[in-house]
Structure formats: C-alpha cells, structure tokens
Design an enzyme around this catalytic site. Structure first.
Site, PDB file in Angstrom:
ATOM      1  CG  HIS A 189      -1.841  -0.998   1.195  1.00 19.13           C
ATOM      2  ND1 HIS A 189      -2.886  -1.228   0.276  1.00 19.13           N
ATOM      3  CD2 HIS A 189      -2.302  -2.218   2.241  1.00 19.13           C
ATOM      4  CE1 HIS A 189      -3.593  -2.279   0.576  1.00 19.13           C
ATOM      5  NE2 HIS A 189      -3.470  -2.714   1.722  1.00 19.13           N
ATOM      6  CG  ASP A 229      -2.645  -8.500   0.681  1.00 23.39           C
ATOM      7  OD1 ASP A 229      -1.907  -8.914   1.882  1.00 23.39           O
ATOM      8  OD2 ASP A 229      -3.474  -7.834   1.159  1.00 23.39           O
ATOM      9  CG  HIS A 272      -6.304  -5.547   1.786  1.00 17.53           C
ATOM     10  ND1 HIS A 272      -5.716  -6.202   2.696  1.00 17.53           N
ATOM     11  CD2 HIS A 272      -7.293  -5.001   2.420  1.00 17.53           C
ATOM     12  CE1 HIS A 272      -6.508  -6.139   3.648  1.00 17.53           C
ATOM     13  NE2 HIS A 272      -7.413  -5.432   3.733  1.00 17.53           N
ATOM     14  CG  ASP A 309      -4.743  -9.931   3.648  1.00 24.33           C
ATOM     15  OD1 ASP A 309      -4.513 -10.521   2.269  1.00 24.33           O
ATOM     16  OD2 ASP A 309      -4.564  -8.803   3.782  1.00 24.33           O
TER      17      ASP A 309
HETATM   18 ZN   LIG Z   1      -3.880  -7.327   2.740  1.00 24.35          ZN
END
Ligand SMILES: [Zn+2]
Length: 355
Positions: free
Chosen positions: A123, A159, A161, A246
């Site tokens: 991120h 991931d 995200h 995740d």
């Molecule tokens: Zn994540």
C-alpha cells in the site's frame, strides 16, 4: 531447486498500538516458521538494510526524509499506519530483504527466495505511508531487478487487498507487469478491472476484482483465464509475488474463503510460469495475513511449494457454487482484450449465483 528464506528476529521490533492487526506477534510466526524450515535444511539468511539509492528508485526524497525523521519516535502517519522508535530500521530491513532475495535469485538459475518480513509494503505510495506499510518492499525489489539489467519483471499480488502503491509506481512502465487478485469493493478502493495502466504502460496493469466470499474455484478461474495467460504472453525474466494471506477464510480483515492449499496452488501456478519463462526465478515477499494460525499454515504451504519439485497445481475444491471468478475474469478480459489474447467470457458463466 534451491530456496532461500530471508528473515530476522528484528521484524518484531516494529510496534503498533494495542489491538492493531499488524502486530509484533506476526513476527513471532515468521520466526517460528523460519526456524522450522531451517531445521529441515532450508537456508535462512538475515537481510541487509535497503540503501537510500535502492529506496529512491520508487519513493520520493521528501517521503524518505519523513520516514527517516520518525527514527526513535512513535508517530501516526495515516489513519492506520504507525511507527515506533525502531520502525525506521525495521522497515529498511524489510525492503532490504527483498533486494537480497532478488540478488540471490538472479545469481543462480532455478533459485527461489522468500522474504519473511514485516511491516508489509504494497500500500505504500511513492510519497505516502498507507495501510500498515512504510516502504513498498516488493516495488523496491522490482526496481532493483531492473537496475541489475533484468528486462521484464512480473509482480503477482494475491493479498486480499489491492496493492495500490505497487500499481501506481509502475503503471506507466511496460517492463513491469502488475497483476492483482483482491476483494472488491474494499480497502483501499482501487483495483477496478478497467485500471489497466497508463501511457506506455497500458495493458501492463491487470486487476481481478473479486466480490467478498470468493472461493478456491473463483481464484482458479481467474488464474487459468487471465493471470497465467497474461504472464505467459509477457514472458517475464523474473517473477515476484506479493504473498499476502489475508484472503484466508479465517482472516479477521478479509472476507474470502481460501485455505492454505489454495495459496499453495496459486504459488505453484506461478512457479510453473517461472520455470517456463524465467529460469525458475521467483521471489516472494510477505504482505498481509492477520490470523496467526492461518498465517503459519499458509507460510508453510507456500514454502513447501517453493522448496519442492514443480508439479501440477493441486487446487482444492470448496464445493461452493460461485460465479465471482467468472465475472471477474470476464470484466478483466473486456478491459484487456486490446493488449492480450484472452479467452475469458467466450463461454458463459454457468455457475449459479450463491445464496
Ligand atoms: Zn492485505
């Protein structure tokens, strides 16, 4: 085939506030996993800190100064990203671990490396900390590979995200392909199928947004129809993996329904491509994964996959009917058709909608 794990107990020294999901206990899982595999004969080495030059390939000078100034301090950098007194050095080691991993994989054919690090990185933007991430570890590694003369680098990010930072850093670069599977809509909000890159980089950003609840069959579908065909047409010289766990069914943040075997299957798909096109060169780096038991089992499954022989991927069956993967693949195919030969959407999504 040789595998090297890059890891240090220093990754526990980045502290976050009580109740924060990206907590030092995650480093204890990394420690235990590294120790277990060292006992089984896998090489485990400690990382060096990333250099200013290595970081400055993807981060702005202003941002590097901001992070440097947190040395010795507990600071809040964004709504969910914090530093503790040692975070700066720990983050330098996390980014440096990926640089080390890249150098090791480039130095010998059929070598894989897995950087077991925290804090995560995908991120982090060029000029901004975000989403628990300080430096964008995998981006630092990809830029380092390019600086070492590697022509084409492919980054796959499974991931849960979307890796907004990694996408933005390379979205104009046709030599660095970024492919992400992620829950959508969800944090951080980016990663729609029509985000395909900019300028000369158009077509070299591949987003596979999946609605919450996706199962192994959905991921298998987007891998077979989009991820692997695009990778094989791109013909990477190095494959890199943002290995966040995740999307595991027990993860407290993600809403997906994968188990450790699904992560092993995705990783094996990438190993096959690496063997075909990149002399086996595959670098993995940890990202998220916030259920400690799931993190441990996914790490073991992934390490086993990177360490053992290349075999046919063994996708688990959830037995749950879902058309999330078919719809994601169709959306990505529509957006990317001008750039890649893709067959997704040529047969209708037949799976019934789940209740
Ligand atoms: Zn994540």
């Amino acid at each position: 085939m040789a595998l090297t794990l890059i890891h240090t107990e220093r990754f526990a020294d980045h502290e976050t506030p009580p109740g924060h999901p990206e907590r030092p206990e995650r480093a204890e899982v990394l420690d235990a996993v590294a120790t277990r595999w060292r006992d089984r004969g896998v090489e485990v080495v400690a990382p060096r800190e990333a250099s200013h030059e290595q970081l400055a390939r993807v981060h702005s000078e202003e941002y590097l100064a901001v992070i440097r100034e947190t040395r010795g301090q507990a600071r809040q950098l964004d709504p969910d990203t914090y530093t503790s007194p040692e975070s700066h050095e720990v983050a330098l080691l996390a980014a440096g671990a990926v640089v080390d991993a890249v150098e090791r994989v480039l130095s010998a054919p059929h070598h894989t490396a897995f950087a077991l690090v925290r804090p995560p990185g995908h991120h982090a933007e060029r000029g901004r900390a975000m989403g628990f991430c300080l430096y964008n570890n995998i981006a630092v590694g990809a830029a380092h590979a390019r600086a070492q003369g590697v022509k084409r680098v492919a980054i796959v990010d499974y991931d849960v995200h979307h890796g907004n930072g990694t996408q933005h850093m390379f979205e104009s670069d046709p030599d660095i392909l970024y492919i992400s599977t992620h829950q959508y809509p969800y944090y951080p909000g980016t990663g729609a199928a029509d985000e395909i890159g900019r300028g000369a980089g158009q077509g070299f950003t591949v987003n596979l947004p999946l609605e919450a609840g996706a199962v192994a069959e959905d991921f298998q579908r987007v891998f077979s129809e989009i991820v692997c065909p695009v990778l094989r047409q791109f013909e990477p010289d190095l494959l890199m993996l943002s290995a966040g766990f995740d999307a595991h069914e027990h993860d407290p943040l993600g809403g997906m329904r994968l188990d450790a075997e699904a992560f092993a299957a995705m990783t094996m798909e990438l190993r096959k491509v690496a063997e075909e096109h990149a002399r086996g060169r595959l670098v993995a780096v940890t990202e998220g994964g916030y259920d400690l038991a799931a993190l441990a089992s996914c790490l073991d499954a992934t390490i086993q996959t990177l360490h053992g022989p290349v075999t046919a991927p063994r996708w688990p069956r959830s037995g749950i009917a879902s058309d999330r993967g078919a719809r994601s693949a169709a959306a990505a195919s529509a957006a990317l058709k001008p750039f890649w030969h893709l067959t997704a959407g040529s047969h209708p999504a037949s799976a019934p909608r789940p209740v």
